[in-house]
Design a protein around this motif. Structure first.
Motif, PDB file in Angstrom:
ATOM      1  N   GLY A  49      -3.318   5.146  -4.564  1.00  0.00           N
ATOM      2  CA  GLY A  49      -3.128   3.905  -4.757  1.00  0.00           C
ATOM      3  C   GLY A  49      -4.313   2.895  -4.909  1.00  0.00           C
ATOM      4  N   THR A  50      -4.237   1.600  -5.298  1.00  0.00           N
ATOM      5  CA  THR A  50      -5.241   0.613  -5.154  1.00  0.00           C
ATOM      6  C   THR A  50      -4.732  -0.405  -4.285  1.00  0.00           C
ATOM      7  N   PRO A  51      -5.529  -0.620  -3.249  1.00  0.00           N
ATOM      8  CA  PRO A  51      -5.119  -1.639  -2.137  1.00  0.00           C
ATOM      9  C   PRO A  51      -5.431  -2.853  -2.509  1.00  0.00           C
ATOM     10  N   GLU A  52      -4.420  -3.817  -2.023  1.00  0.00           N
ATOM     11  CA  GLU A  52      -4.946  -5.462  -2.040  1.00  0.00           C
ATOM     12  C   GLU A  52      -4.517  -5.789  -0.658  1.00  0.00           C
ATOM     13  N   THR A  53      -5.726  -6.097   0.030  1.00  0.00           N
ATOM     14  CA  THR A  53      -5.613  -6.606   1.698  1.00  0.00           C
ATOM     15  C   THR A  53      -5.739  -7.864   1.899  1.00  0.00           C
ATOM     16  N   ALA A  54      -5.920  -8.910   0.722  1.00  0.00           N
ATOM     17  CA  ALA A  54      -6.360 -10.240   0.997  1.00  0.00           C
ATOM     18  C   ALA A  54      -5.210 -11.019   2.105  1.00  0.00           C
ATOM     19  N   LYS A  55      -3.962 -10.495   1.787  1.00  0.00           N
ATOM     20  CA  LYS A  55      -2.795 -11.477   2.449  1.00  0.00           C
ATOM     21  C   LYS A  55      -2.376 -10.760   3.748  1.00  0.00           C
ATOM     22  N   ILE A  56      -2.961  -9.768   4.256  1.00  0.00           N
ATOM     23  CA  ILE A  56      -2.803  -9.320   5.659  1.00  0.00           C
ATOM     24  C   ILE A  56      -3.203 -10.334   6.830  1.00  0.00           C
ATOM     25  N   LEU A  57      -4.331 -10.655   6.765  1.00  0.00           N
ATOM     26  CA  LEU A  57      -5.012 -11.355   7.758  1.00  0.00           C
ATOM     27  C   LEU A  57      -4.583 -12.864   7.756  1.00  0.00           C
ATOM     28  N   ARG A  58      -4.068 -13.490   8.898  1.00  0.00           N
ATOM     29  CA  ARG A  58      -3.932 -15.099   8.634  1.00  0.00           C
ATOM     30  C   ARG A  58      -4.546 -15.666  10.191  1.00  0.00           C
ATOM     31  N   CYS A  79      -0.239  -1.772  -1.900  1.00  0.00           N
ATOM     32  CA  CYS A  79      -0.945  -0.615  -2.300  1.00  0.00           C
ATOM     33  C   CYS A  79      -0.157  -0.133  -3.739  1.00  0.00           C
ATOM     34  N   LYS A  80      -0.814  -0.720  -4.888  1.00  0.00           N
ATOM     35  CA  LYS A  80      -0.322  -0.326  -6.135  1.00  0.00           C
ATOM     36  C   LYS A  80      -0.446   1.145  -6.467  1.00  0.00           C
ATOM     37  N   ASN A  81       0.670   1.596  -7.059  1.00  0.00           N
ATOM     38  CA  ASN A  81       0.739   3.045  -7.314  1.00  0.00           C
ATOM     39  C   ASN A  81       0.922   3.955  -5.958  1.00  0.00           C
TER      40      ASN A  81
END
Length: 158
Positions: A49-58, A79-81
């Motif tokens: 997959g291709t991860p996008e983690t930008a929204k995990i932490l707040r 986790c795209k795909n």
């Protein structure tokens, strides 16, 4: 007289520098949390997959002590795909960290199906839904817990 003013100005500047360093550090996410995010992203990549983690932490002042605290909500990992490696049938990993003034304290970590925050009088509360096993129910059912977000820890309410 000038020497005394210069010395006093130097002390004020040194104190201001220390304060800004502590404040800046307090606004950075905890190193342990950043490592867990990186591990989840790496596991996503290993699953193709291709991860996008930008929204995990707040960041939020969870316990109302005037200092930033952190929420890591791994249900927000995309986790795209690939599947989300931080989730399983029991829910997704969630962590809370409080800033203690010189270090981060992990005050909560569990797999949750959902959560929300509310206020009751002067107290801030966190309502968590988990899978059934923690409250002696079948795994496909759920349990609901409420925690009071005290200054230094979470206190279970029910």
């Amino acid at each position: 007289m000038t020497h005394r003013l210069l010395r006093r100005a130097t002390l004020v500047l040194a104190a201001a520098a220390m304060t800004s360093t502590v404040a800046a550090h307090a606004e950075d996410s905890p190193e342990e949390m950043a490592e867990t995010v990186a591990e989840a992203a790496d596991r996503c990549r290993k699953m193709g997959g291709t991860p996008e983690t930008a929204k995990i932490l707040r960041s939020d002042d969870l316990n109302r002590d005037g200092r930033p605290d952190w929420i890591a909500d791994y249900s927000k990992l995309v986790c795209k795909n690939g599947g989300n490696p931080a989730c399983n049938p029991n829910g997704c990993l969630m962590q809370l960290y409080y800033w203690s003034g010189d270090d981060w304290d992990k005050v909560f970590e569990d797999f949750v199906k959902g959560y929300k925050f509310s206020t009751s009088g002067p107290s801030r509360l966190m309502h968590v839904t988990t899978y059934g096993a923690p409250c002696n129910r079948p795994a496909n059912e759920t349990c609901n817990y409420t925690y009071r977000l005290d200054k230094e820890a979470l206190t279970p309410m029910r």
